[in-house]
Design an enzyme around this catalytic site. Structure first.
Site, PDB file in Angstrom:
ATOM      1  N   ASP A 123       0.839  -1.190   0.000  1.00 24.86           N
ATOM      2  CA  ASP A 123       0.000   0.000   0.000  1.00 24.86           C
ATOM      3  C   ASP A 123       0.880   1.249   0.000  1.00 24.86           C
ATOM      4  OD1 ASP A 123      -2.448   1.279  -0.104  1.00 24.86           O
ATOM      5  OD2 ASP A 123      -2.543   1.512   2.067  1.00 24.86           O
ATOM      6  N   TYR A 125       1.361   5.658  -0.524  1.00 23.17           N
ATOM      7  CA  TYR A 125       0.954   6.871   0.214  1.00 23.17           C
ATOM      8  C   TYR A 125       1.209   8.036  -0.734  1.00 23.17           C
ATOM      9  CZ  TYR A 125       1.074   9.927   4.466  1.00 23.17           C
ATOM     10  OH  TYR A 125       0.855  10.878   5.455  1.00 23.17           O
ATOM     11  N   HIS A 130      -3.765  14.076   0.644  1.00 20.48           N
ATOM     12  CA  HIS A 130      -3.905  13.211   1.814  1.00 20.48           C
ATOM     13  C   HIS A 130      -2.663  13.299   2.704  1.00 20.48           C
ATOM     14  CE1 HIS A 130      -4.803   9.718   4.315  1.00 20.48           C
ATOM     15  NE2 HIS A 130      -3.633   9.201   3.970  1.00 20.48           N
ATOM     16  N   ARG A 139       2.027  16.525  12.508  1.00 23.18           N
ATOM     17  CA  ARG A 139       3.354  17.125  12.669  1.00 23.18           C
ATOM     18  C   ARG A 139       3.353  18.635  12.466  1.00 23.18           C
ATOM     19  NH1 ARG A 139       4.226  12.423   9.923  1.00 23.18           N
ATOM     20  NH2 ARG A 139       4.005  13.499   7.937  1.00 23.18           N
ATOM     21  N   GLU A 196     -10.200   4.230   3.745  1.00 24.20           N
ATOM     22  CA  GLU A 196      -9.307   4.988   2.867  1.00 24.20           C
ATOM     23  C   GLU A 196      -9.738   4.694   1.430  1.00 24.20           C
ATOM     24  OE1 GLU A 196      -5.164   4.400   3.907  1.00 24.20           O
ATOM     25  OE2 GLU A 196      -5.377   5.875   5.528  1.00 24.20           O
ATOM     26  N   GLU A 198      -9.149   4.363  -2.201  1.00 22.52           N
ATOM     27  CA  GLU A 198      -7.951   4.148  -3.022  1.00 22.52           C
ATOM     28  C   GLU A 198      -8.325   3.414  -4.300  1.00 22.52           C
ATOM     29  OE1 GLU A 198      -4.470   2.600  -1.037  1.00 22.52           O
ATOM     30  OE2 GLU A 198      -5.148   3.268   0.944  1.00 22.52           O
ATOM     31  N   ASP A 228      -8.917   0.655   2.046  1.00 20.20           N
ATOM     32  CA  ASP A 228      -7.936   0.238   3.053  1.00 20.20           C
ATOM     33  C   ASP A 228      -8.499   0.599   4.431  1.00 20.20           C
ATOM     34  OD1 ASP A 228      -5.652  -0.286   4.532  1.00 20.20           O
ATOM     35  OD2 ASP A 228      -4.651   1.578   3.950  1.00 20.20           O
ATOM     36  N   ARG A 232      -7.529   4.094  13.275  1.00 21.29           N
ATOM     37  CA  ARG A 232      -6.643   5.236  13.531  1.00 21.29           C
ATOM     38  C   ARG A 232      -6.037   5.229  14.926  1.00 21.29           C
ATOM     39  NH1 ARG A 232      -5.642   6.254   8.466  1.00 21.29           N
ATOM     40  NH2 ARG A 232      -7.512   6.782   7.289  1.00 21.29           N
ATOM     41  N   GLN A 235      -3.337   2.652  14.925  1.00 21.92           N
ATOM     42  CA  GLN A 235      -2.262   3.187  14.085  1.00 21.92           C
ATOM     43  C   GLN A 235      -1.438   4.245  14.828  1.00 21.92           C
ATOM     44  OE1 GLN A 235      -3.810   4.771  10.417  1.00 21.92           O
ATOM     45  NE2 GLN A 235      -1.812   5.291   9.567  1.00 21.92           N
ATOM     46  N   TYR A 239       2.615   3.137  14.950  1.00 23.64           N
ATOM     47  CA  TYR A 239       3.191   3.340  13.611  1.00 23.64           C
ATOM     48  C   TYR A 239       4.643   3.787  13.591  1.00 23.64           C
ATOM     49  CZ  TYR A 239       2.996   8.490  13.223  1.00 23.64           C
ATOM     50  OH  TYR A 239       3.201   9.836  13.365  1.00 23.64           O
ATOM     51  N   LYS A 248      -3.895  -1.794   9.863  1.00 22.04           N
ATOM     52  CA  LYS A 248      -4.266  -1.981   8.461  1.00 22.04           C
ATOM     53  C   LYS A 248      -4.466  -3.447   8.119  1.00 22.04           C
ATOM     54  CE  LYS A 248      -3.144   2.393   7.273  1.00 22.04           C
ATOM     55  NZ  LYS A 248      -3.972   3.310   6.487  1.00 22.04           N
ATOM     56  N   THR A 252      -8.948  -5.387   3.724  1.00 19.22           N
ATOM     57  CA  THR A 252      -8.792  -4.479   2.591  1.00 19.22           C
ATOM     58  C   THR A 252      -9.804  -4.945   1.553  1.00 19.22           C
ATOM     59  OG1 THR A 252      -6.422  -4.359   3.047  1.00 19.22           O
ATOM     60  CG2 THR A 252      -7.159  -3.582   0.886  1.00 19.22           C
ATOM     61  N   THR A 344      -4.431   6.909  -0.193  1.00 17.29           N
ATOM     62  CA  THR A 344      -5.715   7.604  -0.121  1.00 17.29           C
ATOM     63  C   THR A 344      -5.748   8.762  -1.112  1.00 17.29           C
ATOM     64  OG1 THR A 344      -5.759   7.045   2.204  1.00 17.29           O
ATOM     65  CG2 THR A 344      -7.329   8.716   1.469  1.00 17.29           C
ATOM     66  N   GLU A 358      -9.594  12.746   7.618  1.00 17.86           N
ATOM     67  CA  GLU A 358      -9.429  14.073   7.021  1.00 17.86           C
ATOM     68  C   GLU A 358     -10.746  14.848   6.983  1.00 17.86           C
ATOM     69  OE1 GLU A 358      -6.806  13.719   3.263  1.00 17.86           O
ATOM     70  OE2 GLU A 358      -7.491  11.712   3.788  1.00 17.86           O
TER      71      GLU A 358
HETATM   72 CA    CA Z   1      -3.768   3.290   2.676  1.00 18.12          CA
END
Ligand code: CA
Length: 419
Positions: A123, A125, A130, A139, A196, A198, A228, A232, A235, A239, A248, A252, A344, A358
């Site tokens: 998968d 990114y 996104h 961040r 997600e 995708e 996906d 959260r 995660q 992560y 994850k 899927t 995503t 989001e």
């Molecule tokens: Ca994903």
């Protein structure tokens, strides 16, 4: 090129998802018979195993199995030949209609299965909006994109075993979740379960060493919708520093019909302008993205669905061809049936975001559905449905649906084992 007409009349409407221009491949079962390969035309499925046995198509026996892998491994010349043969058989003026018609099955009476044996699942990114949204949340806006992001399509190795076909129920997962302070996590059902939006690209031809972007483009057999499912809260705790893992791994979902690269050829489009030049081995080599409208609906249990987002596959920063080329740079062998998630796909505005994370900005801005209910994340009983379509002049290349209903978490799976 406009609509190509078929003697299957339901295929000829401008909004019909499966006209003769499309011919997407799937695996179906009907009337108690075992799963086998088929192609969608209008509201029917043409049984390709039966067609091959009857000598109407020739694919070396590859269409009589319960996946497209054997056929995909044969390569581009065979892919082109089968598509040309099916186009001739199903065209409005076909002289072979009488021989083909007995092998049509109603889609409404068929059960769809995974169209491929998923060899491995990676998968990516690669959606810039996104990555920017998520990076800003976690961040800050100044550090939203990691320094490598504009140079390589970032990815993690997912689990092929997690891939399920559209329509499969999804059980809310348990997992380890950060507590009030980092020292005291707890084990609980995910309270921030998410989607997600995708696209999945399917590797048809295997490779054993580095391949170019152009070679990679020719190795890709087709595309599906992909959700996906993401926990959260799991995660957020797990992560760093190696990326997502159990967040994850629950499931899927993919749509059952593989829309081939050939069917999407009229919808190729250029990648976005490059803010920094890509290194030579990842440089753009033609229009390798696709103009595909995408949307997601959410239906609370027993209630009508609300559209929660609309976006387009052309929002990607990296094409699937660039992702596949990058995947091979280390010498990593790629197999027939490898599935590459795009990452995503969000657009620039709030209404174009491809995840609830989001859309609701980490839970801070709840979404109001058409029914008046609000959502921050998925609630038990919610059905989430992805749809996709490329829109031509007088015809549509539809992907069908990728749908799943979220069921309540089981009781604590360890309660009995640990007492
Ligand atoms: Ca994903």
């Amino acid at each position: 090129m406009g609509l190509m007409k078929s003697w299957v009349r339901s295929a000829n409407a401008a909004a019909a998802p499966f006209p003769l221009n499309n011919l997407p491949y799937g695996v179906f079962s009907a009337a108690g018979a075992p799963p086998r390969c088929g192609v969608a035309i209008g509201d029917r499925i043409l049984d390709l195993a039966a067609c091959e046995r009857a000598g109407l198509v020739r694919a070396g026996g590859a269409l009589t199995g319960d996946s497209w892998n054997a056929f995909m491994a044969q390569g581009m010349a065979e892919w082109t030949a089968l598509r040309a043969r099916l186009t001739a058989l199903l065209a409005e003026d076909s002289a072979e209609r009488g021989a083909v018609e007995p092998f049509l099955v109603a889609q409404s009476g068929a059960v769809m299965h995974l169209p491929i044996r998923v060899a491995e699942y990676t998968d990516f990114y690669s959606g810039r909006h996104h990555a920017t949204n998520v990076g800003t949340m976690f961040r800050g806006a100044e550090n939203a994109l990691p320094p490598n992001w504009l140079h390589i399509p970032i990815a993690y190795n997912g689990r092929a075993s997690s891939v399920v076909v559209s329509g499969t129920d999804i059980r809310r997962p348990w997992g380890q979740i950060k507590g009030r302070d980092d020292a005291q996590p707890r084990f609980a059902p995910s309270a921030r379960f998410d989607i997600e939006l995708e696209m999945g690209a399917i590797v048809g031809m295997p490779s054993t060493g580095p391949i170019t972007v152009a070679e990679a483009d020719a190795h890709l057999f087709g595309y599906v919708l992909l959700n996906d499912w993401s926990a959260r809260d799991i995660q957020g705790w797990e992560y760093q520093p190696l990326g997502p893992f159990q967040a994850k791994a629950t499931a899927t979902s993919i749509s059952p019909w593989i829309v081939t690269a050939a069917a999407l050829a009229p919808f190729r489009c250029d990648p976005p302008a490059r803010e920094v030049a890509l290194l030579d081995h990842l440089k753009d080599d033609g229009p390798m993205l696709f103009d595909i409208d995408l949307s997601v609906t959410l239906a609370p249990k027993g209630q009508p669905a609300s559209t929660i987002t609309r976006t387009n596959y052309n929002e990607m920063y990296y094409s699937a061809a660039q992702q596949l080329a990058h995947h091979t740079t280390s010498g990593c062998p790629m197999r027939t049936g490898d599935l590459l998630g795009s990452g995503t796909i969000s657009g620039p505005e709030r209404g174009n975001r491809g995840s609830l994370l989001e859309l609701c900005w980490g839970g801070k801005e709840p979404l109001t559905l058409d029914t008046g209910e609000t959502r921050r994340f998925i609630e038990d009983g919610d059905t989430l449905t992805l749809t996709g379509a490329a829109r031509g002049s007088g015809y549509t290349i539809g992907f069908g649906e990728c749908t799943g209903t979220v069921l309540p978490a089981h009781p604590d799976p360890y309660a009995r084992k640990t007492r």
